[in-house]
Design a protein around this motif. Structure first.
Motif, PDB file in Angstrom:
ATOM      1  N   VAL A   1       0.832  -1.211   0.000  1.00 43.12           N
ATOM      2  CA  VAL A   1       0.000   0.000   0.000  1.00 43.12           C
ATOM      3  C   VAL A   1       0.862   1.254   0.000  1.00 43.12           C
ATOM      4  CG1 VAL A   1      -0.143   0.117   2.549  1.00 43.12           C
ATOM      5  CG2 VAL A   1      -1.889   1.237   1.172  1.00 43.12           C
ATOM      6  N   GLY A   2       0.302   2.328  -0.518  1.00 39.53           N
ATOM      7  CA  GLY A   2       0.925   3.641  -0.372  1.00 39.53           C
ATOM      8  C   GLY A   2       1.353   4.262  -1.683  1.00 39.53           C
ATOM      9  N   GLU A   3       1.693   3.463  -2.646  1.00 43.17           N
ATOM     10  CA  GLU A   3       2.139   3.967  -3.945  1.00 43.17           C
ATOM     11  C   GLU A   3       2.113   2.782  -4.908  1.00 43.17           C
ATOM     12  OE1 GLU A   3       6.381   4.616  -4.276  1.00 43.17           O
ATOM     13  OE2 GLU A   3       6.657   3.782  -2.281  1.00 43.17           O
ATOM     14  N   PRO A   4       2.229   3.077  -6.196  1.00 42.48           N
ATOM     15  CA  PRO A   4       2.276   1.950  -7.130  1.00 42.48           C
ATOM     16  C   PRO A   4       3.492   1.080  -6.809  1.00 42.48           C
ATOM     17  CG  PRO A   4       2.014   4.049  -8.297  1.00 42.48           C
ATOM     18  CD  PRO A   4       2.309   4.381  -6.872  1.00 42.48           C
ATOM     19  N   ILE A   5       3.324  -0.230  -6.864  1.00 50.13           N
ATOM     20  CA  ILE A   5       4.481  -1.118  -6.658  1.00 50.13           C
ATOM     21  C   ILE A   5       4.980  -1.533  -8.044  1.00 50.13           C
ATOM     22  CG2 ILE A   5       2.925  -3.113  -6.183  1.00 50.13           C
ATOM     23  CD1 ILE A   5       5.302  -4.180  -4.375  1.00 50.13           C
TER      24      ILE A   5
ATOM     25  N   VAL B   1      -1.561  -8.846  -2.221  1.00 49.93           N
ATOM     26  CA  VAL B   1      -2.669  -7.928  -2.479  1.00 49.93           C
ATOM     27  C   VAL B   1      -2.116  -6.514  -2.557  1.00 49.93           C
ATOM     28  CG1 VAL B   1      -4.563  -9.364  -1.641  1.00 49.93           C
ATOM     29  CG2 VAL B   1      -3.291  -7.984   0.015  1.00 49.93           C
ATOM     30  N   ASP B   2      -2.218  -5.923  -3.734  1.00 49.84           N
ATOM     31  CA  ASP B   2      -1.779  -4.536  -3.949  1.00 49.84           C
ATOM     32  C   ASP B   2      -3.020  -3.674  -3.759  1.00 49.84           C
ATOM     33  OD1 ASP B   2      -0.942  -2.083  -4.879  1.00 49.84           O
ATOM     34  OD2 ASP B   2      -0.450  -2.763  -6.902  1.00 49.84           O
ATOM     35  N   THR B   3      -3.082  -2.959  -2.644  1.00 45.81           N
ATOM     36  CA  THR B   3      -4.318  -2.307  -2.214  1.00 45.81           C
ATOM     37  C   THR B   3      -4.285  -0.813  -2.492  1.00 45.81           C
ATOM     38  OG1 THR B   3      -3.434  -1.942   0.014  1.00 45.81           O
ATOM     39  CG2 THR B   3      -4.600  -4.021  -0.374  1.00 45.81           C
ATOM     40  N   TRP B   4      -5.153  -0.351  -3.358  1.00 43.97           N
ATOM     41  CA  TRP B   4      -5.247   1.096  -3.611  1.00 43.97           C
ATOM     42  C   TRP B   4      -6.356   1.694  -2.756  1.00 43.97           C
ATOM     43  CZ3 TRP B   4      -9.171   4.409  -4.812  1.00 43.97           C
ATOM     44  CH2 TRP B   4      -8.786   5.750  -5.047  1.00 43.97           C
ATOM     45  N   TRP B   5      -6.017   2.765  -2.070  1.00 43.04           N
ATOM     46  CA  TRP B   5      -7.009   3.545  -1.330  1.00 43.04           C
ATOM     47  C   TRP B   5      -6.341   4.811  -0.859  1.00 43.04           C
ATOM     48  CZ3 TRP B   5      -7.021   3.554   4.365  1.00 43.04           C
ATOM     49  CH2 TRP B   5      -5.988   2.805   4.928  1.00 43.04           C
ATOM     50  N   GLN B   6      -7.061   5.633  -0.113  1.00 36.67           N
ATOM     51  CA  GLN B   6      -6.559   6.947   0.303  1.00 36.67           C
ATOM     52  C   GLN B   6      -7.081   7.288   1.696  1.00 36.67           C
ATOM     53  OE1 GLN B   6      -8.757   9.142  -2.819  1.00 36.67           O
ATOM     54  NE2 GLN B   6      -6.768   9.572  -3.746  1.00 36.67           N
ATOM     55  N   THR B   7      -6.474   8.304   2.291  1.00 36.50           N
ATOM     56  CA  THR B   7      -6.982   8.845   3.556  1.00 36.50           C
ATOM     57  C   THR B   7      -8.478   9.124   3.395  1.00 36.50           C
ATOM     58  OG1 THR B   7      -4.839   9.912   3.913  1.00 36.50           O
ATOM     59  CG2 THR B   7      -6.692  10.713   5.237  1.00 36.50           C
ATOM     60  N   GLU B   8      -8.846   9.674   2.257  1.00 36.20           N
ATOM     61  CA  GLU B   8     -10.226  10.068   2.009  1.00 36.20           C
ATOM     62  C   GLU B   8     -11.167   8.873   1.871  1.00 36.20           C
ATOM     63  OE1 GLU B   8      -7.532  11.127   0.513  1.00 36.20           O
ATOM     64  OE2 GLU B   8      -7.589  13.292   0.127  1.00 36.20           O
TER      65      GLU B   8
ATOM     66  N   GLY C   1      -7.763  12.069  -7.838  1.00 33.28           N
ATOM     67  CA  GLY C   1      -6.461  12.728  -7.984  1.00 33.28           C
ATOM     68  C   GLY C   1      -5.368  11.798  -8.481  1.00 33.28           C
ATOM     69  N   ASP C   2      -5.748  10.572  -8.858  1.00 37.08           N
ATOM     70  CA  ASP C   2      -4.779   9.619  -9.396  1.00 37.08           C
ATOM     71  C   ASP C   2      -5.058   9.343 -10.867  1.00 37.08           C
ATOM     72  OD1 ASP C   2      -2.931   8.725  -7.347  1.00 37.08           O
ATOM     73  OD2 ASP C   2      -4.661   7.884  -6.317  1.00 37.08           O
ATOM     74  N   GLY C   3      -3.992   9.151 -11.612  1.00 37.96           N
ATOM     75  CA  GLY C   3      -4.114   8.674 -12.973  1.00 37.96           C
ATOM     76  C   GLY C   3      -4.165   7.147 -12.948  1.00 37.96           C
TER      77      GLY C   3
ATOM     78  N   GLY D   1      -0.415   6.930 -10.317  1.00 41.72           N
ATOM     79  CA  GLY D   1       0.145   7.953  -9.416  1.00 41.72           C
ATOM     80  C   GLY D   1      -0.612   9.259  -9.532  1.00 41.72           C
ATOM     81  N   ARG D   2      -0.226  10.223  -8.728  1.00 40.75           N
ATOM     82  CA  ARG D   2      -0.970  11.473  -8.604  1.00 40.75           C
ATOM     83  C   ARG D   2      -0.929  12.286  -9.898  1.00 40.75           C
ATOM     84  NH1 ARG D   2      -4.145  11.487  -4.247  1.00 40.75           N
ATOM     85  NH2 ARG D   2      -4.386  13.684  -4.769  1.00 40.75           N
ATOM     86  N   VAL D   3      -2.037  12.944 -10.158  1.00 45.08           N
ATOM     87  CA  VAL D   3      -2.078  13.834 -11.313  1.00 45.08           C
ATOM     88  C   VAL D   3      -2.124  15.285 -10.857  1.00 45.08           C
ATOM     89  CG1 VAL D   3      -3.148  12.193 -12.890  1.00 45.08           C
ATOM     90  CG2 VAL D   3      -4.606  13.613 -11.448  1.00 45.08           C
TER      91      VAL D   3
ATOM     92  N   HIS E   1       4.426   8.624   1.637  1.00 42.24           N
ATOM     93  CA  HIS E   1       3.874   9.767   2.367  1.00 42.24           C
ATOM     94  C   HIS E   1       3.452  10.839   1.387  1.00 42.24           C
ATOM     95  CE1 HIS E   1       5.375   7.734   5.756  1.00 42.24           C
ATOM     96  NE2 HIS E   1       6.625   8.131   5.665  1.00 42.24           N
ATOM     97  N   ARG E   2       2.259  11.371   1.619  1.00 44.24           N
ATOM     98  CA  ARG E   2       1.750  12.426   0.747  1.00 44.24           C
ATOM     99  C   ARG E   2       2.263  13.772   1.203  1.00 44.24           C
ATOM    100  NH1 ARG E   2      -4.636  11.487   0.164  1.00 44.24           N
ATOM    101  NH2 ARG E   2      -4.636  13.663  -0.446  1.00 44.24           N
ATOM    102  N   ILE E   3       2.935  14.469   0.309  1.00 46.43           N
ATOM    103  CA  ILE E   3       3.467  15.793   0.637  1.00 46.43           C
ATOM    104  C   ILE E   3       3.161  16.693  -0.544  1.00 46.43           C
ATOM    105  CG2 ILE E   3       5.588  17.069   1.160  1.00 46.43           C
ATOM    106  CD1 ILE E   3       6.713  14.239   2.052  1.00 46.43           C
TER     107      ILE E   3
END
Ligand code: 6R9
Length: 647
Positions: free
Chosen positions: A388-392, A412-419, A503-505, A518-520, A529-531
């Protein structure tokens, strides 16, 4: 396990990994889950909600009439902490270990569900004694000690809304979060162990709460025994208050939509967003996903999620998901190379960890350290791996599977967000034939699309933006204090009512499997970490020598992206070269956090801007990644790059 060659022409899906027959035979989730969700999505979620104990039943599964603010399980009442602790004790599992806690210096502690109930009750009694009532906010700024989890659960038990602030954040970042949420109580530790050293933590709280009007008390857990300053009347020791309070406490039920927590995350502006999550829907999806995606078996598995509670992964997959499912889990305080690079593998062996959930950046770090390190250990207890956290990247995925997972564990490659609050897109380990690098498909009950700029849904082979086109139970309910920003950021990108813009492509491959790219937006992803670029830019221009700054995320082999900054100095400011650059790096660490410290800072005479005055970050990224420059025709002054390259 078998692997099959699906299509040798396309490298991306040259190999897929179907689950083994053995795994399928005992898997929590089979194909019927998707069939049930397809037949009746809301009925499906109602079934999932019955995983929980409800003090009062709900009358309606979803009320979307006030979109984009959803109400799930309308009228239902529950207590989140009761669901994570009390009911397991009442069901006769009080002696089961909830947490195998492993301190960095080598101390350890087992916390059973009985212990957890007593501790959470004591903390709840103490918080009540301090005058806190349901709806009040509590800031938690702590390392990975059991008391951090106890504090979160005690808040949940009382209907207090917690705001966990990652203990790596600076005093100034903590202060802005305390102020934004008007927290009345701050919970911290005297210090924290980091690479064998006791580092102060309460000092940052002292600085942060100085003059903070909302804060009434600071509650301090003694962890390192280092000296601390003490403000009488405000500061309280955990061992003198919580530890001596009564271990009896009766949990009351709260509305399904009662706010459970606020968690701040980076957006495209400098000001972090306080993402609001509520109770019933959040816990339903955290519990459902933890059970099905990790194939978790209560009383059998030993689960370990290596995140920190300062991030959403720690909230949903250390605290609420696993504990609602009566997990036995490992919680580790320190860094993976303390005292040496064997630490994680020692822990897996020591506790017989069977499910291991981590971030691609750590997998790549393990790769760099070399396979002889994991190879020196018996990792045969592992049966499932998560990312989790970014594309592997496929290379890291394969290494993870072969070297850590012994070629037998599904990933398991898990996509999700704080939101999103919980996992949204992921393989189901007993159903999906996985592909290295692909998150595959939305989970049963979740609906996602990839669309183009004009909101046109794309099919196989399409590449565009990820949207969630149906509400989901653990969705965010707003941004604390700023509902306009909530609507603008997530719900206004397309004219289609109720479409959440992630916010992801993303793209679909030829088989229709989903790859998150990843982020667009102007959000970087450094070690998961999102910065935001503008957060770092505003920290840099906070330095007296800096007139302007532009920050980009550049590809980095280990951390995914690295932060690269370009700064222009003020008139008359002295360019002391490396000295100034070092000062600027410190400036960012103290303003935000060491995780936001730029990898590289270049002092430049000018920045590339469009005619409308926008900094051309794309071009700066090309420079940072050493690529040829693409189209520079919209620049005011294309020659600016000669100057930048010459710096
Ligand atoms: C859970 C978490 C969210 C952003 C998200 C995306 C990236 C997370 C990913 C992934 C590709 C995955 N992201 N998981 N990208 N594949 N499996 O990380 O939350 O800190 O809010 O970050 O992380 O870009 O938009 P958060």
């Amino acid at each position: 396990m078998s692997s099959s060659t699906a299509d040798t022409n396309a490298a991306e899906h040259a190999t897929s990994y179907p689950p083994s027959a053995e795994f399928v035979a005992t898997a929590n989730a089979g194909p019927e889950l998707q069939a049930a969700a397809d037949a009746d999505r809301l009925g499906f979620w109602a079934d999932q909600a019955s995983r929980l104990h409800w003090h009062e039943p709900w009358s309606e599964v979803l009320d979307w009439s006030d979109a984009p603010v959803a109400k799930w399980f309308v009228g239902g009442k529950l207590n989140v902490a009761y669901n994570c602790v009390d009911r397991h004790v009442l069901d006769g599992h009080g002696d089961q270990v909830a947490i195998h806690w492993e301190g960095e210096p080598g101390d350890s502690r087992d916390v059973t569900y009985n212990d957890l109930l007593a501790e959470v009750s004591r903390a709840a009694n103490t918080f009540t004694e301090l005058g806190l009532v349901a709806g009040d906010r509590v800031a938690i700024y702590m390392p990975m000690v059991p008391e951090a989890i106890v504090s979160m659960l005690a808040c949940a038990r009382l209907g207090l809304t917690h705001s966990v602030v990652f203990a790596g954040f600076s005093a100034s970042a903590l202060r802005s979060r305390i102020d934004d949420a008007e927290a009345k109580l701050v919970i911290t530790t005297d210090g924290q162990w980091r690479r064998g050293q006791a580092a102060p933590l309460k000092t940052a709280v002292d600085t942060a709460v100085d003059g903070a009007e909302s804060v009434q008390n600071v509650l301090v857990v003694k962890r390192t025994d280092i000296d601390v300053e003490w403000t009488e009347g405000r500061d309280l020791w955990w061992h003198e208050t919580v530890a001596t309070a009564s271990p009896e406490h009766e949990a009351q039920a709260f509305d399904a939509e009662h706010p459970l927590f606020i968690l701040y995350t980076s957006g495209t502006t400098g000001k972090p967003k306080g993402i609001i999550h509520t109770s019933g829907g959040y816990l339903t999806q955290a519990s459902y996903t933890h059970h099905n995606v990790f194939d978790h078996k209560a009383g059998k598995d030993v689960y370990w999620c290596t995140a920190d509670i300062g991030w959403v992964t720690g909230h949903s997959y250390i605290v609420y998901g696993p504990l609602s499912n009566r997990a036995t889990q490992v919680v580790y305080e320190g860094t993976p190379n303390s005292p040496d690079e064997h630490r994680h593998f020692n822990i897996i062996e020591k506790y017989g960890v069977s499910i291991y959930y981590t971030a691609p950046t750590l997998v790549r770090t393990f790769m760099k350290w070399g396979r002889e390190i994991p190879d020196a250990h018996d990792l045969s207890s592992l049966r499932l791996l998560g990312s989790v956290g970014e594309p592997i990247n496929p290379e890291a995925w394969r290494w993870f599977r072969d070297v850590i997972g012994g070629e037998r564990c599904p990933i398991v490659d898990t996509w999700w967000q704080t939101e999103t609050g919980a996992i949204m897109i992921s393989p189901l380990p007993g159903v999906t034939a996985t592909k290295p690098g692909s998150a595959m498909a939305p989970l049963p009950g979740i609906s996602a699309k990839i669309v183009d700029d004009d909101a046109k849904p794309l099919g196989a082979g399409g590449n565009g933006y990820l949207v969630l086109d149906q509400p989901w139970p653990s969705m965010l309910r707003g941004i604390w204090g700023d509902m306009e920003r909530f609507k603008d950021t997530y719900w206004s990108r397309y004219a289609v009512e109720g479409w959440y813009f992630a916010g992801d492509g993303a793209r679909y491959d030829e088989d229709g499997d989903l790859w998150v790219l990843g982020r667009v937006d102007d959000v970087m992803n450094v070690s998961g970490h999102r910065i935001s670029t503008s957060e770092v830019e505003s920290a840099l221009v906070g330095h007296h020598s800096v007139a302007e700054a532009a920050v980009v995320g550049a590809a980095d082999e280990t951390t995914g992206q690295g932060i690269v900054a370009f700064v222009i100095l003020r008139e008359g400011a002295e360019n002391t070269g490396e000295t100034l650059i070092a000062e600027l790096k410190v400036q960012v660490s103290t303003e935000i956090s060491p995780i936001a410290r730029p990898r590289q800072i270049t002092i430049v005479p000018e920045l590339p801007k469009t005619r409308s005055g926008k900094i051309m970050r794309r071009l700066l990224r090309d420079v940072a990644e050493g690529r040829d420059l693409g189209d520079t025709s919209t620049l005011v002054d294309p020659k600016v790059f000669d100057a930048i390259r010459g710096s």
